[in-house]
Design an enzyme around this catalytic site. Structure first.
Site, mmCIF file in Angstrom:
data_model
loop_
_atom_site.group_PDB
_atom_site.id
_atom_site.type_symbol
_atom_site.label_atom_id
_atom_site.label_comp_id
_atom_site.label_asym_id
_atom_site.label_seq_id
_atom_site.Cartn_x
_atom_site.Cartn_y
_atom_site.Cartn_z
ATOM 1 N N GLU A 118 0.836 -1.200 0.000
ATOM 2 C CA GLU A 118 0.000 0.000 0.000
ATOM 3 C C GLU A 118 0.877 1.258 0.000
ATOM 4 O OE1 GLU A 118 -2.734 -0.370 3.274
ATOM 5 O OE2 GLU A 118 -3.684 -2.159 2.448
ATOM 6 N N GLU A 265 -4.613 -9.387 0.660
ATOM 7 C CA GLU A 265 -4.992 -9.341 2.078
ATOM 8 C C GLU A 265 -6.499 -9.198 2.214
ATOM 9 O OE1 GLU A 265 -3.098 -6.489 4.679
ATOM 10 O OE2 GLU A 265 -1.211 -6.620 3.556
#
Length: 490
Positions: A118, A265
């Site tokens: 991220e 995830e």
């Protein structure tokens, strides 16, 4: 009692289907915990639970060595701290590949590199070097003739899609369009895939009640609550599907043809603070088990039904050293000794390991005595367990402890009722073990042994999570019928 919905049987069927369809569910391995098992113990836990795909948050050389000759597919990660250096230096990228990839393949089955995590959301100043880092790593793989086996990508957060519903209207945050476009072009040119971190838990909590909890947990919605995209008229049975479709549509908005998405995830915390009321054992168990069934049916979201939604669950262990709210430390599905936090399996035969019984249901060591007594009373009463063997003078009366008596009663109930949805929970005081607790003439239901030496001892392990579900709750017959229909459809 939390409902399993015949999970072991469904998973066996879906697991068989997934071989042909290529769908898989893997798991993330974080290491920020106090009692981290050794690399060899981690691998033993993975193999005992038949986990075939893992993602590491770094490139731990000891763990990569331990994973050699296991055939487990491994995704390794460049940490966020390394992205700047690798993006600025082809030599640094080459050194990283030589040390963490070339030194281990083919013995260790490394198939992908996740560049950072991220990055645009967490370290935006590194955004300009994200694509250069990916390109430098890819060039190093080409030089080592590993580019066909090892793909390069980077995990994006759903935070980059400001409006994920309806999916057909979704776009990436326009301030990042230039970099995201470069990433997509790189993925397309290298035949790689898009990595997405998509948490239904956060999507549900942040929706402030707009969406029903059933939608986040893959549970059936009544007709009045159906979620429909008004533009495409696609019906969305889960927030997870919607998030993946929102990402496909965001790619399309940048005029990029379809790039397969891998969800790197997702998960649901089993414990949380006072303000995190949806972080419960029951919700975590329901989410992950339903997620597995959803992914392993091999189909994609409504807009891309032919592309499987391969997914990595967050995460293997509870990372108790992580900062932040309690929920951040409570995503693990296994304790560090390999025992399950709740009924859970990634392996098709994992829950049928003991004579098809799904293991033995025993009392947790150190569980609250009052709670054990409540569970024992329920099992021997409304649960209709046969508790005659733990009466005074009978084979399983000794040792005369609540834990021993509860273990026998819990197991008798579980073995008789698991085929119609009975679970091993009892308010969080029970767990499953493959160790037969039978002792001498005291034979536990499901055992094939007539004489086993030793004592009747609950399986060792840390105290499990608190539970407040009723031990007597069984799935409604309509849920079971729905499961049967799903099996017929796939």
């Amino acid at each position: 009692m939390r409902r399993e919905l015949l999970f072991g049987y469904l998973l066996l069927m879906f697991g068989s289907c997934s071989v042909a369809l290529g769908a898989y569910v893997g798991i993330n391995i974080g290491t920020d915990l106090l009692n981290l098992p050794s690399p060899e113990q981690v691998v033993a836990i993975l193999r005992s639970h038949q986990i075939t795909n893992v993602r590491l948050f770094d490139a731990d050389n000891h763990l990569l060595s331990a994973l050699s000759d296991t055939e487990i597919e491994v995704m390794v990660s460049v940490t966020n701290e390394e992205v700047l250096r690798i993006g600025q230096s082809p030599a640094a990228a080459a050194a990283w590949v030589n040390k963490n990839i070339a030194a281990f393949v083919p013995s260790t089955n490394i198939t992908a590199i996740a560049v950072g995590s991220e990055v645009l959301s967490t370290i935006p100043h590194a955004g300009p070097v994200l694509v250069p880092a990916m390109k430098n790593l890819h060039k190093s793989l080409v030089s080592s003739n590993l580019n066909s086996q090892v793909k390069v990508s980077t995990p994006f957060s759903m935070d980059l899609i400001p409006k994920p519903f309806p999916p057909s209207d979704s776009t990436f945050n326009s301030s990042w369009d230039s970099i995201i476009s470069e990433v997509l072009q790189f993925l397309k040119s290298t035949n790689s895939f898009f990595m997405l971190n998509a948490y239904s838990y956060y999507g549900y909590v942040q929706s402030n009640g707009i969406f029903p909890i059933e939608y986040a947990l893959f549970q059936p919605l009544p007709p009045v609550k159906q979620i429909v995209d008004p533009n495409t008229l696609f019906h969305y049975d889960s927030m997870f599907d919607s998030m993946v479709d929102a990402t496909y549509n965001s790619m399309s908005a940048l005029n990029v043809s379809v790039i397969p998405i891998i969800v790197t995830e997702t998960g649901w915390p089993w414990a949380g603070g006072a303000s995190e009321r949806d972080a419960t054992v029951e919700n975590a168990e329901t989410f992950n088990n339903n997620l597995i069934k959803r992914v392993l049916n091999g189909s994609g979201p409504p807009s891309q039904p032919a592309i499987p939604m391969n997914t990595f669950i967050y995460e293997l262990f509870n990372e108790d050293k992580k900062p932040g709210p309690l929920s951040e430390q409570s995503y693990g599905v296994y304790f560090s000794n390999g025992s399950s936090v709740y009924t859970f399996s990634l392996g098709a035969s994992d829950q049928g390991a003991v004579n098809g019984s799904g293991g033995f249901c025993v009392a947790k060591k150190g569980a609250d005595t009052g709670s054990l007594q409540d569970g024992l009373n329920w099992a021997c009463g409304p649960g209709q367990a046969n508790c005659s063997a733990i009466q005074s003078g009978q084979p399983c009366y000794m040792p005369d402890t609540i834990e021993n008596h509860a273990s026998f009663a819990y197991n008798d109930y579980y073995q008789k009722m698991r085929s119609v949805g009975g679970t091993c929970d009892f308010g969080g005081t029970a767990l499953l073990t493959t160790d037969d607790p039978s002792n001498g003439s005291c034979i536990f239901t499901g055992s094939t042994n007539s004489s086993i030496s030793g004592t009747v001892t609950p399986a060792l392990g840390p105290d499990g999570p608190p539970g407040n579900a009723s031990p007597g709750q069984l799935p409604h017959i309509s849920v079971l019928l729905m499961a049967a229909v799903v099996l017929l459809v796939v």
